[in-house]
Design a protein around this motif. Structure first.
Motif, short mmCIF file in Angstrom:
data_model
loop_
_atom_site.label_atom_id
_atom_site.label_comp_id
_atom_site.label_asym_id
_atom_site.label_seq_id
_atom_site.Cartn_x
_atom_site.Cartn_y
_atom_site.Cartn_z
N LYS A 156 -67.17 -45.31 -12.36
CA LYS A 156 -67.19 -46.66 -12.93
C LYS A 156 -67.10 -47.70 -11.81
N LYS A 157 -66.00 -47.40 -10.93
CA LYS A 157 -65.85 -48.46 -9.89
C LYS A 157 -67.01 -48.77 -8.96
N ARG A 158 -67.86 -47.72 -8.59
CA ARG A 158 -69.06 -47.92 -8.02
C ARG A 158 -70.18 -48.27 -8.71
N GLY A 159 -70.12 -48.20 -10.10
CA GLY A 159 -71.10 -48.73 -10.83
C GLY A 159 -72.25 -47.59 -11.27
N GLN A 160 -71.83 -46.32 -11.07
CA GLN A 160 -72.74 -45.26 -11.38
C GLN A 160 -72.72 -44.50 -12.64
N PHE A 161 -71.63 -45.16 -13.47
CA PHE A 161 -71.28 -44.37 -14.77
C PHE A 161 -71.50 -45.62 -15.79
N LYS A 162 -72.33 -45.21 -16.81
CA LYS A 162 -72.87 -46.05 -17.72
C LYS A 162 -71.89 -45.67 -19.14
N PRO A 163 -71.35 -46.69 -19.50
CA PRO A 163 -70.69 -46.60 -20.88
C PRO A 163 -71.73 -45.53 -21.86
N GLY A 164 -71.01 -44.59 -22.49
CA GLY A 164 -71.65 -43.57 -23.50
C GLY A 164 -72.33 -42.35 -22.84
N GLN A 165 -72.01 -42.35 -21.45
CA GLN A 165 -72.80 -41.45 -20.73
C GLN A 165 -71.89 -40.08 -20.94
N ASN A 166 -72.22 -38.71 -20.91
CA ASN A 166 -71.59 -37.78 -21.12
C ASN A 166 -70.96 -37.32 -19.64
N VAL A 167 -69.70 -36.86 -20.12
CA VAL A 167 -68.94 -36.50 -18.89
C VAL A 167 -68.94 -35.07 -18.31
N ILE A 168 -69.83 -34.29 -19.09
CA ILE A 168 -70.22 -32.96 -18.65
C ILE A 168 -71.39 -33.08 -17.66
N GLY A 169 -71.40 -32.44 -16.32
CA GLY A 169 -72.30 -32.26 -15.73
C GLY A 169 -72.48 -33.52 -14.73
N LEU A 170 -71.27 -33.99 -14.47
CA LEU A 170 -71.47 -35.33 -13.60
C LEU A 170 -71.55 -34.89 -12.18
N PRO A 171 -72.49 -35.71 -11.24
CA PRO A 171 -72.75 -35.24 -10.01
C PRO A 171 -71.52 -35.13 -9.04
N LYS A 172 -71.61 -34.55 -8.14
CA LYS A 172 -70.23 -34.29 -7.09
C LYS A 172 -70.17 -35.65 -6.51
N LEU A 201 -62.31 -33.69 -6.69
CA LEU A 201 -61.51 -34.63 -7.66
C LEU A 201 -61.75 -34.24 -9.26
N LYS A 202 -60.52 -34.54 -10.01
CA LYS A 202 -60.66 -34.03 -11.31
C LYS A 202 -61.72 -34.76 -11.97
N ARG A 203 -62.23 -34.27 -13.18
CA ARG A 203 -63.16 -35.15 -13.86
C ARG A 203 -62.96 -36.58 -14.10
#
Length: 51
Positions: free
Chosen positions: A30-46, A20-22
């Motif tokens: 976000k839909k799964r609740g794994q991304f918090k606001p303000g979290q860096n988008v670099i180095g996301l888990p697969k 998937l693209k970033r």
């Protein structure tokens, strides 16, 4: 008259993507609740796409 298979419309091209693209990963996380606001988008888990 027949049409060559490579010339069919975009509806025929539906390959399952495993990467998937970033921005797609961020939306899915976000839909799964794994991304918090303000979290860096670099180095996301697969992230595996939805089926």
């Amino acid at each position: 008259m027949s049409q060559h298979p490579s010339l069919k419309g975009s509806g025929a091209i539906k390959a399952k993507r495993s990467v998937l693209k970033r921005f797609e990963r961020v939306e899915l996380m976000k839909k799964r609740g794994q991304f918090k606001p303000g979290q860096n988008v670099i180095g996301l888990p697969k992230t595996k796409p939805e089926d």
